[in-house]
Design an enzyme around this catalytic site. Structure first.
Site, PDB file in Angstrom:
ATOM      1  CD  GLU B  47      -2.156  -1.908   2.025  1.00 48.84           C
ATOM      2  OE1 GLU B  47      -2.086  -1.710   3.235  1.00 48.84           O
ATOM      3  OE2 GLU B  47      -2.210  -3.041   1.516  1.00 48.84           O
ATOM      4  CG  ASP B  58      -2.561   7.565   9.294  1.00 48.44           C
ATOM      5  OD1 ASP B  58      -2.430   6.335   9.424  1.00 48.44           O
ATOM      6  OD2 ASP B  58      -2.945   8.101   8.240  1.00 48.44           O
TER       7      ASP B  58
END
Ligand SMILES: Cc1ncc(COP(=O)(O)O)c(C=O)c1O
Lengths: 393, 255
Positions: B47, B58
């Site tokens: 990815e 995140d």
């Protein structure tokens, strides 16, 4: 055509819920229940009671006689500065804390820029005895020390947001990350008509008490419910949404939204989102957004921390795109002068956010018999240092 | 055939190891060499993270890598340029993982077309949930044979998992824990139960677990009842410590 939210959570092209799956259960629970909860008799009773006895509503609709004379028109000020905690923000936090209780949440998180929403959130958490964590950009913590102290006195934990540009947008990111990490017991009290659906609509409904009162008050004073113009400053857009709410679909009422031009719209130091923004996604909402060509969100600038946001609520993005709203931007300099003018003319020290709304009278003419209602969203105590520095007081 | 589907079908019992890294980090021109190094180390799938200024799902490690990549001049166009003409050397499935705003700015249709031209097989867009995808973007993804990958979490209801399963056509990204990326805690009983519960649902899509996988132990725990796992923050941390030359050693410590 309606300028209210539709059943999919959109205002025209704007709105929606662009959220990571981790937030879906919470946001969906809120979406599926907020309208029902708000309509419960018991909720309304408690909400109204607190607005009256705790916040001090209804706030006056004050005819500003000397100000009106100066600008040769009829100006009414909706005195949200007289609310407990000094700004309209508390209308929303009262509503949301009651919502959180009914959703069974026992921990509150919030973001804040200038600290006004943080203080309003810490206040209602103290009132209800609920744990409160407020995220605030590391830079804003330094700039807004008195509000940090207020939040602490009220029992809130203030957590510095150290990521990105360390201001309001990053505080919002951190609050969202906290919500991802605490998906069960926590409610996020967002501070403006921003964020994923249903937040913009829910916050607008809580703030709509402002125009609900204006309608009645204007009926008494002018013999009509609707003014010719409604004027408010727009950061995320909650005080504006509150003032516009009951006039949105009455096109005889002209809507004026005032944004912060900072040092000037084209100087690179500005927060005039309608002029500088393009369609984008911020904090879960599709709206107008200040960003680079590559889609990176840029840092806005305004002397007023409460208008220093790179986006704008989706309701306002739609008012701009459809032409329903008239958008005006005001520089730091113009706002500061208008703030000081109001002190001298009416004996009211406005928040610098609010001063932006007042500054339009130097730029835009109104007819003598037109009725203009300005949302006096907050008082200027929190801004004394900025006033002192700016005018060498 | 789409390379992701092919990979998942060629050896269904293999536990796939997938790596996430932020494009343009540590250096803007590292993208291709990292991809080659990962492929040579036996990684099954990658990815590629499209850096974003406000990555709200995140944790600090990926946030900092994004910030650094942007600061050193990484852009969507630059990433596409780097990936152009490299599909002969790199034949493992590649996904782009990025937040929606940069994609919207590039133009969703143009973005998808470009992805398909340079051989991207799927997209993971954490802030493009199922509803918005279906409302506006589904046809475009399909036109360019890009698999949309949706996330599920321990809080996702069974009903919604089924909905996501029927809208997916590659794999489901199973978020291990209620947390942003880079969790340090390791997996306990709660996660094991969750992995077990979902794996027994009889979904048509394979499950690949991400968030909080950092070493051999967590990789094995995560894949005991699923089809694979994704390592992100721990990989970036190792890039911080050892640079690109440490990649193959790191992968060896995982499996
Ligand atoms: C007094 C005052 N007015 C306006 C604003 C801007 O917010 P909004 O646009 O949501 O009303 C703030 C935000 O802190 C504020 O404190």
């Amino acid at each position: 055509m309606s300028y209210q939210v539709n059943e999919k959570g959109y205002y025209g092209d704007f709105g929606g819920a662009f959220i990571p799956e981790m937030l879906y259960p919470n946001v969906e629970e809120l979406r599926s229940r907020y309208l029902d909860i708000m309509q419960e008799e018991d909720f309304q009773k408690e909400f109204r009671q607190l607005l009256k006895n705790y916040v001090g509503r209804p706030t006056p609709l004050y005819f500003a006689e000397r100000f009106s004379k100066k600008y040769n028109t009829k100006v009414y000020l909706k005195r949200e500065d007289l609310c407990h905690t000094g700004a309209h923000k508390v209308n929303n936090t009262i509503g949301q804390i009651l919502m959180a209780k009914r959703l069974g949440k026992n921990r509150i998180i919030a973001e804040t820029g200038a600290g006004q929403h943080g203080v309003a959130t810490a206040t209602v958490c103290a009132l209800m005895g609920i744990e409160c964590v407020v995220y605030m950009g590391e830079i804003d913590i330094k700039r807004q020390a008195p509000n940090v102290a207020r939040m602490k006195m009220l029992g809130a934990k203030v957590v510095p947001a150290k990521s990105g540009s360390r201001t309001l947008k990053d505080a919002t990111n951190e609050a969202i990350r906290d919500w991802i990490n605490n998906p069960v017991d926590t409610h996020y009290i967002i501070g403006s008509v921003v964020g994923p659906h249903p937040y913009p609509d829910m916050v607008a409904r809580f703030q709509s008490v402002v125009s609900e009162e204006v309608k009645k008050q204007l009926q008494e004073k002018e013999g009509r419910e609707a003014p010719d113009h409604v004027v408010a400053c727009v950061g995320g857009g909650s005080n504006a949404a509150g003032l516009y709410y009951h006039y949105l679909d009455n096109e005889k009422v002209n809507i004026i939204a005032v944004e912060a031009a900072g040092e000037g719209v084209l100087t690179g130091k500005s927060a005039a989102t309608s002029a500088l923004g393009r369609e984008g996604i911020i904090h879960g909402s599709k709206t107008l957004l200040m960003q680079t060509d590559d889609g990176q969100i840029t840092e806005p600038y305004s002397i007023s921390a409460g208008l220093d946001y790179p986006g704008v609520g989706p309701m306002h993005a739609n008012l701009f795109r459809t032409g329903r709203g008239e958008f005006i931007s005001i520089t730091d300099e113009e706002a500061m002068k208008a703030g000081l003018d109001l002190c001298k003319l009416e004996g009211i020290i406005p928040a610098i956010e609010t001063a932006h709304a007042l500054a339009i009278f130097d730029k835009r003419k109104f007819e003598k018999d037109e009725v203009v209602v300005v949302n006096l969203s907050g008082r200027g105590d929190k801004d004394l240092n900025t006033y002192i520095e700016h005018f060498n007081l | 055939m789409n390379r992701i589907k092919q990979k998942l079908q060629e050896n269904p019992s293999k536990k796939l190891l997938s790596i996430y890294f932020t494009a343009g980090y540590p250096e803007p021109e590292d993208t291709v060499s990292i991809l080659l190094e990962l492929q040579n180390s036996g990684v099954d799938m990658v990815e590629i993270g499209l850096p974003f200024s406000d990555p709200l799902a995140d944790g600090p490690v990926i946030q900092r890598s994004s910030e650094a990549a942007l600061k050193s001049g990484m852009t969507t166009t630059r990433l596409f340029n780097q990936l152009e003409n490299n599909r002969e050397a790199i034949d493992i499935p590649l996904l782009i993982m990025g937040y929606f705003n940069p994609i919207l700015q590039y133009g969703v249709e143009k973005f998808c077309r470009k992805c398909s031209e340079i051989g991207i097989d799927g997209l993971i867009i954490p802030d493009l949930p199922l509803e918005e995808y279906q409302l506006q973007y589904k046809e475009i993804f399909q036109q360019y044979d890009l698999l949309p990958v949706f996330l599920i979490t321990p809080q996702t209801s069974e009903e919604r998992i089924k909905e996501i399963d029927s809208a997916s056509d590659g794999f489901i990204y199973m978020v291990s824990t209620a947390a942003v990326t880079g969790g340090k805690k390791g997996f306990g009983e709660e996660q094991k139960k969750y992995f077990h519960r979902v794996s027994k649902m009889g979904l048509k899509n394979p499950l690949i677990v991400g968030f909080g996988i950092k070493d051999r132990e967590t990789f094995q725990q995560a894949t005991a009842e699923t089809n694979g796992a994704i390592i992100g923050s721990a990989f970036i941390k190792q890039l911080n410590d050892h640079g690109t030359s440490g990649i193959s050693n790191f992968i060896k410590t995982i499996r």
